[in-house]
Design an enzyme around this catalytic site. Structure first.
Site, PDB file in Angstrom:
ATOM      1  N   GLY A  62       0.837  -1.212   0.000  1.00  0.00           N
ATOM      2  CA  GLY A  62       0.000   0.000   0.000  1.00  0.00           C
ATOM      3  C   GLY A  62       0.867   1.255   0.000  1.00  0.00           C
ATOM      4  N   ARG A 103      13.335  10.343  -2.151  1.00  0.00           N
ATOM      5  CA  ARG A 103      14.221  11.500  -2.366  1.00  0.00           C
ATOM      6  C   ARG A 103      15.530  11.322  -1.576  1.00  0.00           C
ATOM      7  NH1 ARG A 103      14.729  16.289   0.622  1.00  0.00           N
ATOM      8  NH2 ARG A 103      15.236  18.167  -0.585  1.00  0.00           N
ATOM      9  N   VAL A 149      16.906   8.519  -0.509  1.00  0.00           N
ATOM     10  CA  VAL A 149      17.731   7.424  -1.042  1.00  0.00           C
ATOM     11  C   VAL A 149      18.490   7.913  -2.271  1.00  0.00           C
ATOM     12  CG1 VAL A 149      17.631   5.163  -2.193  1.00  0.00           C
ATOM     13  CG2 VAL A 149      16.283   5.571  -0.116  1.00  0.00           C
ATOM     14  N   ARG A 201       1.072  -4.891  -6.201  1.00  0.00           N
ATOM     15  CA  ARG A 201       1.218  -6.169  -5.496  1.00  0.00           C
ATOM     16  C   ARG A 201       1.452  -7.242  -6.556  1.00  0.00           C
ATOM     17  NH1 ARG A 201      -0.498  -4.848  -0.157  1.00  0.00           N
ATOM     18  NH2 ARG A 201      -1.998  -3.160  -0.197  1.00  0.00           N
ATOM     19  N   ASP A 248      -0.566   1.936   8.537  1.00  0.00           N
ATOM     20  CA  ASP A 248      -1.182   1.142   9.611  1.00  0.00           C
ATOM     21  C   ASP A 248      -0.332   1.035  10.880  1.00  0.00           C
ATOM     22  OD1 ASP A 248      -3.435   0.519   8.000  1.00  0.00           O
ATOM     23  OD2 ASP A 248      -2.269  -1.031   6.985  1.00  0.00           O
ATOM     24  N   ARG A 281     -17.527  15.443  14.882  1.00  0.00           N
ATOM     25  CA  ARG A 281     -17.924  15.847  16.233  1.00  0.00           C
ATOM     26  C   ARG A 281     -18.948  16.991  16.204  1.00  0.00           C
ATOM     27  NH1 ARG A 281     -15.700  15.687  21.135  1.00  0.00           N
ATOM     28  NH2 ARG A 281     -13.854  14.645  20.353  1.00  0.00           N
ATOM     29  N   MET A 293      -8.702   2.678   9.305  1.00  0.00           N
ATOM     30  CA  MET A 293      -7.871   1.563   8.830  1.00  0.00           C
ATOM     31  C   MET A 293      -6.984   1.022   9.954  1.00  0.00           C
ATOM     32  SD  MET A 293      -6.826   2.581   4.957  1.00  0.00           S
ATOM     33  CE  MET A 293      -8.033   2.438   3.622  1.00  0.00           C
ATOM     34  N   GLU A 302     -15.136   8.758  23.252  1.00  0.00           N
ATOM     35  CA  GLU A 302     -15.642   8.085  24.454  1.00  0.00           C
ATOM     36  C   GLU A 302     -15.264   6.601  24.446  1.00  0.00           C
ATOM     37  OE1 GLU A 302     -17.269  10.507  23.053  1.00  0.00           O
ATOM     38  OE2 GLU A 302     -17.669  11.815  24.770  1.00  0.00           O
ATOM     39  N   GLN A 359      -7.780   8.197   4.154  1.00  0.00           N
ATOM     40  CA  GLN A 359      -6.704   8.078   5.156  1.00  0.00           C
ATOM     41  C   GLN A 359      -5.333   7.839   4.535  1.00  0.00           C
ATOM     42  OE1 GLN A 359      -8.374   5.466   8.639  1.00  0.00           O
ATOM     43  NE2 GLN A 359      -9.581   5.061   6.821  1.00  0.00           N
TER      44      GLN A 359
END
Ligand code: ATP
Length: 321
Positions: free
Chosen positions: A11, A21, A23, A72, A127, A154, A169, A187, A253
């Site tokens: 991903g 950059r 590297v 992949r 993740d 909210r 995720m 909460e 995300q």
């Protein structure tokens, strides 16, 4: 060593470009030639290589995604496919690689190293599910994106005195939900590691409702815990009196300009990976512990289990309730 390659796999994650950059620029500063490989391990098979110079990586530090694209290639587990990749690398004189991705990418890097092509692996995934590092490249940006979204949710949750469930995720790792839940004052936080049963959640919300009929509640939940988050919302509504809505944040995300932390982490890890290659190392996973960069042999890195600091678990109980 004269020529190295760099690829991104699995991903995409914000901050991968900062690492690319670093590297390229670190490689050039050592007098190496640096080749970009497009589309992860697939690019090794398809000889999708491009020589990179200083300018190839100009103006990418602030960009999300990966300029080398990612893919992949499940067949990369097969020896014959790996041998084809190695033959292509040899043909182009590429002697070593930096790969950026998650644990699948690490496995590919280990296989190549064991067959003579030194690879250094960087953790690039939102993740934060890589145990050999405190933080992965992309996690901080995704976290900030989630917090921004929860802050917005909210407003409407509060105005209507509702319960909002926000699914984030995580790929079986609760860090995004945990940190986002703490930072947005949720909460309830539900993750693979902290997973109260439905009745506990219902009882807790009923208690809140009994204390204050006008109150709202926000719940941050890791993905893949409920077959349908909308069905879960319905169950909460039916059993608590809270009108309940679920929002699945999804791919938002993954995107966006990398945060300062991810740019710095990507930059530091990229330069460190080239240092390790220059020392003749391969099969190592780069990570950060506190503020210190570390290298862990990939087999060890793959066996490591993430452990939450007890103070983080406690904070959920102490300040978010
Ligand atoms: P993310 O955490 O974002 O999913 P990842 O690196 O774990 O990233 P994967 O799809 O698992 O993503 O792996 C990326 C690629 O690494 C695969 O498509 C495949 O080419 C290669 N790969 C995965 N597992 C192995 C393995 N066991 N051996 C060799 N190569 C592998």
């Amino acid at each position: 060593m004269k020529r190295i390659g760099i690829l991104t796999s699995g991903g995409d994650a914000p901050g991968m470009n900062a690492a690319i950059r670093a590297v390229v620029r670190a490689g050039l500063s050592y007098g190496l030639e640096v080749y970009g490989i497009y589309n992860g391990y697939r690019g090794l098979i398809e000889e999708d290589f491009v020589a990179m110079n200083r300018h190839s990586v100009s103006d990418i530090v602030a960009r999300g995604g990966t300029i080398l694209r990612t893919a992949r290639l499940p067949e990369f587990k097969e020896l014959s496919v790996q041998q084809k990749a190695i033959a292509n690398l040899k043909k182009h004189g590429i002697e070593a690689l930096v790969v950026i991705g998650g644990d699948g990418t690490y496995r590919g890097a280990l296989d190549l190293t064991n067959q003579g092509v030194n690879c250094i692996a960087l953790p690039g995934t939102i993740d934060n599910d890589v145990a050999s590092t405190d933080f992965t490249i992309g996690f901080d940006t995704a976290l900030n994106t989630i917090i921004d979204a929860v802050d917005k949710i909210r407003d409407t949750t509060e105005s209507h005195s509702r319960c909002s469930i926000v699914e984030v995720m995580g790929n079986h790792c609760g860090d995004l939900a945990l940190y986002a839940g703490i930072a947005s004052g949720a909460e309830i936080i539900i993750t693979p590691e902290i997973h109260p049963d439905d009745q506990e959640v219902i009882d807790y919300l009923k208690k809140l409702r009994a204390q204050d009929a006008d109150r709202r509640a926000i719940m941050v939940v890791s993905e893949k815990l409920y077959p349908s988050i909308h069905d879960f919302a319905k169950k909460i509504e039916e059993n608590t009196g809270f009108v309940t809505r679920a929002t699945v944040l999804g791919y938002i995300q993954r995107g966006g300009a990398p945060s300062a932390n991810d740019r710095i982490l990507g930059g530091r890890m990229g330069a460190y990976a080239v240092d390790l290659l220059m020392e003749g190392k391969g099969g190592e996973a780069v990570g950060i512990r506190g503020t210190t960069l570390v290298a862990t042999p990939i087999p060890e890195a793959l066996k490591m289990k993430k452990v939450w600091d007890e103070s983080i678990r406690n904070v959920v109980h102490q300040i978010n309730n």
